[in-house]
Write an enzyme that holds these catalytic residues in place. Structure first.
Site, PDB file in Angstrom:
ATOM      1  N   HIS A   1       0.857  -1.189   0.000  1.00  0.00           N
ATOM      2  CA  HIS A   1       0.000   0.000   0.000  1.00  0.00           C
ATOM      3  C   HIS A   1       0.889   1.235   0.000  1.00  0.00           C
ATOM      4  O   HIS A   1       2.043   1.192   0.437  1.00  0.00           O
ATOM      5  CB  HIS A   1      -0.898  -0.026   1.243  1.00  0.00           C
ATOM      6  CG  HIS A   1      -1.902   1.066   1.278  1.00  0.00           C
ATOM      7  ND1 HIS A   1      -1.659   2.287   1.893  1.00  0.00           N
ATOM      8  CD2 HIS A   1      -3.170   1.139   0.796  1.00  0.00           C
ATOM      9  CE1 HIS A   1      -2.730   3.051   1.777  1.00  0.00           C
ATOM     10  NE2 HIS A   1      -3.657   2.387   1.113  1.00  0.00           N
ATOM     11  N   GLU A   2       0.366   2.350  -0.479  1.00  0.00           N
ATOM     12  CA  GLU A   2       1.196   3.541  -0.633  1.00  0.00           C
ATOM     13  C   GLU A   2       1.773   4.072   0.680  1.00  0.00           C
ATOM     14  O   GLU A   2       2.694   4.896   0.668  1.00  0.00           O
ATOM     15  CB  GLU A   2       0.428   4.659  -1.344  1.00  0.00           C
ATOM     16  CG  GLU A   2      -0.687   5.281  -0.541  1.00  0.00           C
ATOM     17  CD  GLU A   2      -1.208   6.561  -1.186  1.00  0.00           C
ATOM     18  OE1 GLU A   2      -1.691   7.427  -0.433  1.00  0.00           O
ATOM     19  OE2 GLU A   2      -1.136   6.693  -2.427  1.00  0.00           O
ATOM     20  N   THR A   3       1.264   3.625   1.813  1.00  0.00           N
ATOM     21  CA  THR A   3       1.803   4.045   3.103  1.00  0.00           C
ATOM     22  C   THR A   3       3.002   3.207   3.547  1.00  0.00           C
ATOM     23  O   THR A   3       3.614   3.497   4.569  1.00  0.00           O
ATOM     24  CB  THR A   3       0.723   3.955   4.195  1.00  0.00           C
ATOM     25  OG1 THR A   3       0.215   2.606   4.222  1.00  0.00           O
ATOM     26  CG2 THR A   3      -0.420   4.914   3.929  1.00  0.00           C
ATOM     27  N   LYS A   4       3.336   2.165   2.793  1.00  0.00           N
ATOM     28  CA  LYS A   4       4.409   1.257   3.198  1.00  0.00           C
ATOM     29  C   LYS A   4       5.761   1.700   2.611  1.00  0.00           C
ATOM     30  O   LYS A   4       5.818   2.496   1.679  1.00  0.00           O
ATOM     31  CB  LYS A   4       4.080  -0.180   2.760  1.00  0.00           C
ATOM     32  CG  LYS A   4       2.752  -0.705   3.297  1.00  0.00           C
ATOM     33  CD  LYS A   4       2.726  -0.692   4.821  1.00  0.00           C
ATOM     34  CE  LYS A   4       1.486  -1.353   5.404  1.00  0.00           C
ATOM     35  NZ  LYS A   4       0.256  -0.579   5.195  1.00  0.00           N
ATOM     36  N   ASN A   5       6.841   1.145   3.155  1.00  0.00           N
ATOM     37  CA  ASN A   5       8.194   1.508   2.712  1.00  0.00           C
ATOM     38  C   ASN A   5       8.371   1.294   1.213  1.00  0.00           C
ATOM     39  O   ASN A   5       8.933   2.122   0.508  1.00  0.00           O
ATOM     40  CB  ASN A   5       9.238   0.664   3.451  1.00  0.00           C
ATOM     41  CG  ASN A   5       9.238   0.896   4.949  1.00  0.00           C
ATOM     42  OD1 ASN A   5       8.234   1.276   5.527  1.00  0.00           O
ATOM     43  ND2 ASN A   5      10.381   0.664   5.576  1.00  0.00           N
TER      44      ASN A   5
END
Length: 373
Positions: A178-182
């Protein structure tokens, strides 16, 4: 406004996406899908990796592969994202929630064994903030009681327990992109299979319940419907985007760790105000997925979030204990989970992303210290 998160782009994503388009295969399970899967198998010692449209889908595949059914019990932490539980609830399981540790939001391994019954089928651990749970103890419990182990490693790419990659311990494990991940591709995930008995069936479930993968390998002369399944494959466009990120994984990690270390060093002085910074056991590494700290109260956290917002800094709190959720609270009949509740009420997350500049980093730190002083 300094955002809480900003997706990082390496500059190669559109190049690889164009290559996928030019090649003429943009549905799932093409060359970029294979590149990404091979990367995880080789770098993180995973027996079989299957890209999925999300970590949620990968968790749902776990529940199907373990033949979870009504009456089965699945043990997991309460302090986690709803997908961890939903995947098993959808198959009819009863969720048995465990408290967090006092030191950090990971599952308290000392509380697991007392919750095991004849109906227990699996234990799901969540490596919160990419920091490893105490895996040796958990593995001993799993082996002793002949249970399945699932790792929710959504936040744990490139993180280790005693030198072994997270995601390589469980019979099954899951990752999020997901775009919030590293490492991200907007929306995406992966199922990691470490027990060979699940590989063949996982491919069938992944391919909508068909033996299509075996057909393309020439193992059968036609493919058809052989099991339950769904459309769990991401497109080649997602995989091409992800491949650009994976090729820069060390560069991304180095920058995130630099930011995390700067926060930790500068904000350590907040201990004089009762603030607790992240605790990482010596058996675990830090992949700098997030930086959080624990406020003294819910009201203090709210005041800090509002203060930072006025400074044009966007900070957020995180999970709410699932055992206290509107969906589950009427079903929960065990003791209150003290530390899960504490983290739900007091934990705050502050901005951490690749393009956070040193001046922004210093401003955020100054603002937090200003609030407490």
């Amino acid at each position: 406004m300094i955002p809480f998160n900003k997706p990082y782009f390496t500059g190669k994503e559109t190049k690889y996406i164009k290559k996928a388009v030019d090649f003429g295969h943009i549905s799932g399970n093409g060359s970029y899908t294979k590149k990404c899967q091979d990367f995880f198998q080789e770098k993180y010692n995973i027996k079989k990796a299957l890209l999925t449209t999300s970590c949620t889908d990968a968790l749902e595949m776990c529940a199907i592969l373990l033949n979870i059914k009504k009456g089965d019990e699945v043990i997991m932490p309460s302090f986690t994202f709803v997908s961890t539980a939903n995947a098993f609830v959808l198959r009819g399981a009863k969720i048995v929630f465990v408290d967090s540790k006092k030191e950090n939001p990971n599952i308290d391994e000392s509380k697991i064994e007392s919750l095991i019954t004849k109906k227990t089928k699996a234990i799901v651990v969540v490596h919160y903030a990419g920091v490893a749970c105490e895996m040796n103890t958990i593995l001993d419990i799993v082996k002793k009681h002949n249970l399945y182990l699932v790792e929710d490693a959504a936040q744990a790419i490139n993180s280790y327990y005693k030198g072994k990659p997270l995601g390589s311990f469980g019979h099954l494990s899951t990752f999020s992109f997901h775009e919030t991940k590293n490492i991200q591709c907007g929306e995406g995930g992966m199922l990691a299979i470490n027990d060979k008995q699940f590989i063949d069936r996982a491919e069938v479930i992944w391919e909508k319940g068909t033996n299509r993968s075996a057909f393309f390998r020439g193992e059968v002369d036609k493919y058809g419907w052989v099991d339950i399944g769904s459309s769990f494959l991401p497109s080649e466009l997602n995989a091409a985007f992800l491949w650009a990120q994976l090729k820069r994984v060390q560069k991304i990690q180095n920058k995130r760790i630099h930011i995390w270390d700067s926060y930790y060093k500068r904000l350590s002085q907040l201990s004089q105000f009762g603030v607790k910074l992240p605790f990482i056991d010596n058996y675990a590494t830090n992949n700098a997925h997030m930086f959080y700290f624990i406020c003294n109260s819910t009201s203090e956290r709210s005041d800090l979030i509002n203060f930072l917002k006025k400074e044009n800094i966007y900070a957020v709190f995180h999970y709410q204990s699932l055992h206290k959720s509107d969906f589950y609270k009427k079903k929960y009949d065990r003791e209150e989970l003290k530390y899960s509740n504490l983290f739900s009420d007091r934990l705050i997350r502050i901005p951490l992303y690749f393009e956070l500049s040193n001046s922004q980093l210093e401003f955020i730190q100054d603002s937090i210290i200003k609030f407490y002083e």
